[in-house]
Design a protein around this motif. Structure first.
Motif, short mmCIF file in Angstrom:
data_model
loop_
_atom_site.label_atom_id
_atom_site.label_comp_id
_atom_site.label_asym_id
_atom_site.label_seq_id
_atom_site.Cartn_x
_atom_site.Cartn_y
_atom_site.Cartn_z
N HIS A 27 0.88 -1.16 0.00
CA HIS A 27 0.00 0.00 0.00
C HIS A 27 0.93 1.22 0.00
O HIS A 27 2.04 1.15 0.55
CB HIS A 27 -0.85 0.05 1.28
CG HIS A 27 -1.91 -0.97 1.35
ND1 HIS A 27 -1.78 -2.12 2.08
CD2 HIS A 27 -3.15 -1.01 0.78
CE1 HIS A 27 -2.89 -2.82 1.97
NE2 HIS A 27 -3.74 -2.18 1.19
N THR A 28 0.48 2.31 -0.53
CA THR A 28 1.30 3.52 -0.52
C THR A 28 1.68 3.90 0.91
O THR A 28 2.82 4.28 1.17
CB THR A 28 0.55 4.67 -1.22
OG1 THR A 28 0.22 4.25 -2.55
CG2 THR A 28 1.40 5.92 -1.28
N VAL A 29 0.74 3.76 1.85
CA VAL A 29 1.02 4.13 3.24
C VAL A 29 1.92 3.13 3.95
O VAL A 29 2.52 3.47 4.98
CB VAL A 29 -0.28 4.34 4.06
CG1 VAL A 29 -1.10 5.47 3.48
CG2 VAL A 29 -1.10 3.07 4.13
N CYS A 30 2.04 1.91 3.44
CA CYS A 30 2.87 0.87 4.07
C CYS A 30 4.28 0.79 3.46
O CYS A 30 5.15 0.11 4.00
CB CYS A 30 2.23 -0.51 3.92
SG CYS A 30 0.65 -0.73 4.77
N ALA A 31 4.47 1.43 2.33
CA ALA A 31 5.71 1.28 1.58
C ALA A 31 6.91 1.87 2.30
O ALA A 31 6.83 2.96 2.87
CB ALA A 31 5.58 1.93 0.21
N PRO A 32 8.03 1.15 2.27
CA PRO A 32 9.26 1.69 2.84
C PRO A 32 9.78 2.83 1.96
O PRO A 32 9.50 2.87 0.76
CB PRO A 32 10.22 0.50 2.83
CG PRO A 32 9.71 -0.38 1.73
CD PRO A 32 8.22 -0.18 1.69
N ASP A 33 10.52 3.74 2.54
CA ASP A 33 11.10 4.83 1.78
C ASP A 33 12.35 4.30 1.07
O ASP A 33 13.33 3.95 1.71
CB ASP A 33 11.48 6.00 2.70
CG ASP A 33 12.07 7.17 1.95
OD1 ASP A 33 12.04 7.18 0.70
OD2 ASP A 33 12.56 8.09 2.62
N ASP A 34 12.27 4.23 -0.25
CA ASP A 34 13.41 3.71 -1.02
C ASP A 34 14.20 4.83 -1.67
O ASP A 34 15.09 4.58 -2.48
CB ASP A 34 12.93 2.71 -2.06
CG ASP A 34 12.02 3.34 -3.11
OD1 ASP A 34 11.88 4.58 -3.12
OD2 ASP A 34 11.45 2.61 -3.93
N GLY A 35 13.87 6.06 -1.35
CA GLY A 35 14.59 7.18 -1.93
C GLY A 35 14.36 7.35 -3.42
O GLY A 35 15.16 7.95 -4.11
N GLY A 36 13.28 6.79 -3.93
CA GLY A 36 12.99 6.91 -5.35
C GLY A 36 13.78 5.96 -6.23
O GLY A 36 13.88 6.16 -7.43
N ALA A 37 14.34 4.91 -5.64
CA ALA A 37 15.20 4.00 -6.38
C ALA A 37 14.46 2.81 -6.98
O ALA A 37 15.08 1.88 -7.48
CB ALA A 37 16.33 3.49 -5.48
N SER A 38 13.12 2.80 -6.92
CA SER A 38 12.37 1.65 -7.39
C SER A 38 11.61 1.94 -8.68
O SER A 38 11.25 3.07 -8.98
CB SER A 38 11.35 1.20 -6.34
OG SER A 38 12.00 0.62 -5.25
N TYR A 39 11.36 0.85 -9.41
CA TYR A 39 10.47 0.89 -10.56
C TYR A 39 9.12 0.42 -10.06
O TYR A 39 9.01 -0.65 -9.48
CB TYR A 39 10.98 -0.03 -11.67
CG TYR A 39 10.15 0.03 -12.93
CD1 TYR A 39 10.43 0.95 -13.92
CD2 TYR A 39 9.07 -0.83 -13.11
CE1 TYR A 39 9.67 1.03 -15.07
CE2 TYR A 39 8.31 -0.77 -14.26
CZ TYR A 39 8.61 0.16 -15.24
OH TYR A 39 7.85 0.22 -16.38
N ASP A 40 8.08 1.23 -10.25
CA ASP A 40 6.76 0.94 -9.70
C ASP A 40 5.77 0.54 -10.80
O ASP A 40 5.79 1.09 -11.89
CB ASP A 40 6.19 2.17 -9.00
CG ASP A 40 7.06 2.68 -7.87
OD1 ASP A 40 7.89 1.90 -7.37
OD2 ASP A 40 6.90 3.85 -7.48
N VAL A 41 4.89 -0.41 -10.45
CA VAL A 41 3.79 -0.82 -11.31
C VAL A 41 2.51 -0.69 -10.47
O VAL A 41 2.33 -1.44 -9.51
CB VAL A 41 3.95 -2.28 -11.79
CG1 VAL A 41 2.73 -2.73 -12.57
CG2 VAL A 41 5.22 -2.44 -12.62
N PRO A 42 1.64 0.25 -10.81
CA PRO A 42 0.39 0.40 -10.06
C PRO A 42 -0.43 -0.90 -10.08
O PRO A 42 -0.45 -1.61 -11.08
CB PRO A 42 -0.34 1.52 -10.79
CG PRO A 42 0.73 2.29 -11.48
CD PRO A 42 1.76 1.25 -11.87
N VAL A 43 -1.09 -1.19 -8.99
CA VAL A 43 -1.89 -2.41 -8.86
C VAL A 43 -2.90 -2.55 -9.99
O VAL A 43 -3.12 -3.64 -10.50
CB VAL A 43 -2.57 -2.44 -7.47
CG1 VAL A 43 -3.67 -3.48 -7.41
CG2 VAL A 43 -1.54 -2.71 -6.39
N ALA A 44 -3.50 -1.45 -10.41
CA ALA A 44 -4.50 -1.51 -11.48
C ALA A 44 -3.93 -2.13 -12.76
O ALA A 44 -4.68 -2.72 -13.55
CB ALA A 44 -5.05 -0.12 -11.76
#
Length: 136
Positions: free
Chosen positions: A69-86
């Protein structure tokens, strides 16, 4: 009407399902680089002198896709590639996302195959087959 099988994405932190717009799957580019570097060093070592069993067993795993969840996510400093659940909510969307990811040079250094296998077996910890809805 036809039935559409929905895929459910579970948060790695709280283990609850993630609704569209409330979270994403992500992979850390630093972990990808670490795995890629280890693979290259291992190839060089094997070609030169071989690798001990201890070195082989200590090898890092491919970079792991995580779901949060956005509220549960660890702070990765923007180093991740994200794929929205939708983008992985249905089989067609998961296939389309996979096709797009296959164009990335780093996908082979991740465990995306485990995400797909989990979804296909209905026992996935991150993505799972669990619901049907009627389509009009």
């Amino acid at each position: 009407m036809t039935a559409i099988e929905l895929l459910v994405v579970f948060c790695d932190a709280c283990r609850k399902p993630i609704a569209d717009g409330d979270g994403y799957l992500h992979v850390d580019h630093r972990k990808i680089a670490e795995y890629r570097e280890h693979q290259a060093a291992s190839r060089d070592a094997v070609e030169v002198v071989g690798v001990s069993l201890a070195e082989f067993l200590a090898a890092p795993d491919p970079a792991r896709w995580q779901a949060h969840h956005t509220v549960c996510a660890p702070d990765d400093g923007g180093a991740s590639y994200d794929v929205p659940v939708a983008q992985v909510r249905t089989w067609p969307r998961l296939a389309s996302t996979t096709a797009r990811l296959m164009g990335k040079t780093w996908l082979q250094h991740t465990d995306w195959d485990a995400v797909l296998e989990g979804a296909a077996s209905a026992g996935g910890r991150r993505v799972s087959r669990t619901a049907l809805r009627e389509a009009s």
